[in-house]
Scaffold this motif. Sequence first.
Motif, short mmCIF file in Angstrom:
data_model
loop_
_atom_site.label_atom_id
_atom_site.label_comp_id
_atom_site.label_asym_id
_atom_site.label_seq_id
_atom_site.Cartn_x
_atom_site.Cartn_y
_atom_site.Cartn_z
N ALA A 1 22.37 25.26 2.49
CA ALA A 1 21.51 26.28 1.88
C ALA A 1 20.36 26.64 2.81
N TYR A 2 19.82 25.65 3.49
CA TYR A 2 18.74 25.88 4.46
C TYR A 2 19.24 26.76 5.61
N CYS A 3 20.42 26.44 6.12
CA CYS A 3 21.02 27.23 7.20
C CYS A 3 21.22 28.68 6.77
N GLN A 4 21.67 28.88 5.54
CA GLN A 4 21.84 30.24 5.02
C GLN A 4 20.50 30.96 4.89
N ALA A 5 19.45 30.24 4.52
CA ALA A 5 18.12 30.84 4.38
C ALA A 5 17.54 31.22 5.74
N VAL A 6 17.86 30.43 6.76
CA VAL A 6 17.31 30.66 8.11
C VAL A 6 18.10 31.73 8.86
N GLU A 7 19.38 31.89 8.52
CA GLU A 7 20.26 32.79 9.28
C GLU A 7 19.69 34.20 9.47
N PRO A 8 19.18 34.86 8.44
CA PRO A 8 18.64 36.21 8.68
C PRO A 8 17.39 36.21 9.57
N LEU A 9 16.71 35.08 9.64
CA LEU A 9 15.48 34.99 10.44
C LEU A 9 15.76 34.83 11.93
N VAL A 10 16.95 34.31 12.27
CA VAL A 10 17.28 34.05 13.68
C VAL A 10 18.51 34.82 14.14
N ARG A 11 18.97 35.76 13.31
CA ARG A 11 20.16 36.53 13.65
C ARG A 11 20.03 37.13 15.05
N ASN A 12 21.07 36.98 15.85
CA ASN A 12 21.15 37.53 17.22
C ASN A 12 20.14 36.92 18.17
N LEU A 13 19.60 35.76 17.85
CA LEU A 13 18.64 35.08 18.73
C LEU A 13 19.41 34.07 19.58
N ILE A 14 19.44 34.30 20.88
CA ILE A 14 20.06 33.38 21.82
C ILE A 14 18.94 32.80 22.67
N ILE B 1 11.67 16.70 8.81
CA ILE B 1 12.92 17.20 8.24
C ILE B 1 13.07 18.69 8.51
N GLN B 2 11.97 19.42 8.51
CA GLN B 2 12.03 20.83 8.87
C GLN B 2 12.57 20.97 10.29
N GLU B 3 12.06 20.14 11.20
CA GLU B 3 12.54 20.19 12.59
C GLU B 3 14.04 19.90 12.64
N LYS B 4 14.46 18.83 11.98
CA LYS B 4 15.88 18.47 12.00
C LYS B 4 16.76 19.57 11.43
N PHE B 5 16.43 20.06 10.23
CA PHE B 5 17.24 21.09 9.60
C PHE B 5 17.21 22.39 10.40
N PHE B 6 16.05 22.75 10.95
CA PHE B 6 15.95 24.00 11.72
C PHE B 6 16.77 23.92 13.00
N LEU B 7 16.66 22.83 13.73
CA LEU B 7 17.43 22.70 14.98
C LEU B 7 18.93 22.63 14.69
N ASP B 8 19.31 21.92 13.64
CA ASP B 8 20.73 21.89 13.27
C ASP B 8 21.22 23.29 12.89
N ALA B 9 20.37 24.07 12.23
CA ALA B 9 20.74 25.45 11.87
C ALA B 9 20.89 26.31 13.13
N LEU B 10 19.98 26.13 14.10
CA LEU B 10 20.08 26.90 15.36
C LEU B 10 21.39 26.60 16.08
N VAL B 11 21.81 25.34 16.06
CA VAL B 11 23.10 24.97 16.68
C VAL B 11 24.24 25.58 15.89
N GLU B 12 24.21 25.42 14.58
CA GLU B 12 25.27 25.93 13.70
C GLU B 12 25.42 27.44 13.84
N LEU B 13 24.31 28.15 13.98
CA LEU B 13 24.33 29.62 14.07
C LEU B 13 24.53 30.14 15.49
N GLY B 14 24.69 29.23 16.46
CA GLY B 14 24.97 29.63 17.83
C GLY B 14 23.76 30.10 18.62
N CYS B 15 22.57 29.78 18.17
CA CYS B 15 21.35 30.19 18.90
C CYS B 15 21.08 29.29 20.09
#
Length: 138
Positions: free
Chosen positions: A49-62, A89-103
């Motif tokens: 759910a966190y990854c889904q919430a972050v996705e629009p915020l980092v879309r197309n960010l490499i 935990i914010q750091e962990k979830f955010f970095l995991d989301a960046l990896v998951e989303l390909g950033c």
Amino acid sequence: MELLLRMHKINLPLAVYLPRKTMPDKKMIINLNNYRNWSYIVSNQVKKAYCQAVEPLVRNLILEPRLALLFTYYKGSKRISDRSNVLCIQEKFFLDALVELGCIEDDNDKFIKCTQFDGDKIDKDNPRVEVVIVEGTK
């Protein structure tokens, strides 16, 4: 040789909502105290759910390797809190989301140079975690 720094500022959620069938969605506040008490199933649901919430915020960010990160916790009140319980935990979830989303390719030491936490800010109208990402760090 000229050093080029690029910065990105992103406001992260303090909580996500998990859908439920017969009751209202459950608010899951993201902090270490809750994280350690969640079952692995709930933890995985919150992370998704966190990854889904972050996705629009980092879309197309490499992002290029060697990032510096500054996480700032904006509390909703003057109440004393342990910022590391929230920000680790914010750091962990955010970095995991960046990896998951390909950033970023990975969130290991090769890619993340340093992380800094700040937490004595108050914003009653918009409590949040703000992350500033700096690319091109030595």
